[in-house]
Write a protein that holds these residues in place. Sequence first.
Motif, PDB file in Angstrom:
ATOM      1  N   ASN A 119       0.832  -1.214   0.000  1.00 19.35           N
ATOM      2  CA  ASN A 119       0.000   0.000   0.000  1.00 19.35           C
ATOM      3  C   ASN A 119       0.862   1.258   0.000  1.00 19.35           C
ATOM      4  O   ASN A 119       0.554   2.238  -0.690  1.00 19.35           O
ATOM      5  CB  ASN A 119      -0.923   0.001   1.217  1.00 19.35           C
ATOM      6  N   LEU A 120       1.951   1.219   0.778  1.00 19.48           N
ATOM      7  CA  LEU A 120       2.859   2.359   0.821  1.00 19.48           C
ATOM      8  C   LEU A 120       3.533   2.567  -0.528  1.00 19.48           C
ATOM      9  O   LEU A 120       3.675   3.704  -1.002  1.00 19.48           O
ATOM     10  CB  LEU A 120       3.920   2.135   1.914  1.00 19.48           C
ATOM     11  N   LYS A 121       3.905   1.471  -1.173  1.00 21.51           N
ATOM     12  CA  LYS A 121       4.535   1.567  -2.494  1.00 21.51           C
ATOM     13  C   LYS A 121       3.569   2.161  -3.513  1.00 21.51           C
ATOM     14  O   LYS A 121       3.956   3.039  -4.300  1.00 21.51           O
ATOM     15  CB  LYS A 121       5.008   0.177  -2.940  1.00 21.51           C
ATOM     16  N   ASN A 122       2.341   1.724  -3.463  1.00 20.85           N
ATOM     17  CA  ASN A 122       1.326   2.263  -4.391  1.00 20.85           C
ATOM     18  C   ASN A 122       1.077   3.748  -4.146  1.00 20.85           C
ATOM     19  O   ASN A 122       0.863   4.515  -5.090  1.00 20.85           O
ATOM     20  CB  ASN A 122       0.021   1.483  -4.243  1.00 20.85           C
ATOM     21  N   MET A 123       1.126   4.146  -2.875  1.00 16.50           N
ATOM     22  CA  MET A 123       0.931   5.558  -2.557  1.00 16.50           C
ATOM     23  C   MET A 123       2.053   6.405  -3.152  1.00 16.50           C
ATOM     24  O   MET A 123       1.818   7.487  -3.687  1.00 16.50           O
ATOM     25  CB  MET A 123       0.868   5.751  -1.043  1.00 16.50           C
ATOM     26  N   TYR A 124       3.300   5.907  -3.055  1.00 15.56           N
ATOM     27  CA  TYR A 124       4.432   6.630  -3.631  1.00 15.56           C
ATOM     28  C   TYR A 124       4.283   6.759  -5.146  1.00 15.56           C
ATOM     29  O   TYR A 124       4.604   7.796  -5.732  1.00 15.56           O
ATOM     30  CB  TYR A 124       5.744   5.914  -3.289  1.00 15.56           C
ATOM     31  N   GLN A 126       1.493   6.828  -6.842  1.00 11.32           N
ATOM     32  CA  GLN A 126       0.368   7.714  -7.165  1.00 11.32           C
ATOM     33  C   GLN A 126       0.607   9.166  -6.766  1.00 11.32           C
ATOM     34  O   GLN A 126       0.176  10.080  -7.459  1.00 11.32           O
ATOM     35  CB  GLN A 126      -0.897   7.201  -6.472  1.00 11.32           C
ATOM     36  N   LYS A 127       1.308   9.362  -5.635  1.00  5.97           N
ATOM     37  CA  LYS A 127       1.409  10.708  -5.061  1.00  5.97           C
ATOM     38  C   LYS A 127       2.725  11.427  -5.342  1.00  5.97           C
ATOM     39  O   LYS A 127       2.864  12.605  -5.019  1.00  5.97           O
ATOM     40  CB  LYS A 127       1.216  10.635  -3.537  1.00  5.97           C
ATOM     41  N   THR A 128       3.694  10.741  -5.911  1.00  9.71           N
ATOM     42  CA  THR A 128       4.984  11.380  -6.173  1.00  9.71           C
ATOM     43  C   THR A 128       5.285  11.357  -7.668  1.00  9.71           C
ATOM     44  O   THR A 128       4.567  10.743  -8.456  1.00  9.71           O
ATOM     45  CB  THR A 128       6.123  10.667  -5.416  1.00  9.71           C
TER      46      THR A 128
END
Length: 267
Positions: A119-124, A126-128
């Motif tokens: 989930n953290l990897k997906n957030m990076y 999408q958000k960076t």
Amino acid sequence: MFLITGIIIAALFLVSTLMPFLSWVLPFYKIKKLENADIRTKIIANVIAIAAIAWVDVNYLITYIGVFCSIEILYYTFKKYGNKLGEFDKIFITSLIVGSLICGYIYFNRVGFNIGFENLKNMYIQKTTFTQHEVDMAFKFMKDNFIYLTFAYMGMTVFLTNYFLNKENFMDWDTSYLWLIPYIILFFVKEYSQFNGIFIENTLEVLKIIYIMYFIKIVTGTLNEKVKKQSLCFTVGVFLALISPEFAFIFGGLASGIKIKIVKTRR
């Protein structure tokens, strides 16, 4: 006094979780503030801190008790019973114990952590502005080197805690060359056998930590003879260790062996 101390401890814990490079501040403050206090004061301050941390998130208590309280308990234990150990050996053993607790906890809860990791990897992604490839590489490095990164983090935390608590005696800190024995054994196992996986590579990197810390002491002592400003010399030592950890390990390891040889010759 109890209330204020407990709240400060809880606040420093939250700072430590948000900014890992300041993780040493909490154990430093607790030991400095409560080292000479009676048991009643220590218990009340910790109860208040635990209540405040639980109010924010009860899951944080695992980290507070398992990591920071363990560092504090081991500090007192080694101070009372570890007279025959060098200061760097105490620091390294503390790091190994607490780091093992962290790795064990994560291993037994690996399913949940793997989900959170993804989930953290997906957030990076999408958000960076990082590309998928860059994020994948970074997270693969963290996953492959998780053991080393955990022990490096603990080594940094315990080392800086002990340094700021006892920096007036820093030049007298010692280490043992005996940590080189498991390093040499594992090095040959890795190079000349089929057992050369990630675990051995991580363990080799972990065993370097104690001599990298010892290198910092050598640089600090050498420069301090000329400059007479220990804080500045310590900062230079840390910087040199960070930019060239392999050299720091080799130099620190050799210095530990040379020191032992000189002492035996003088006898």
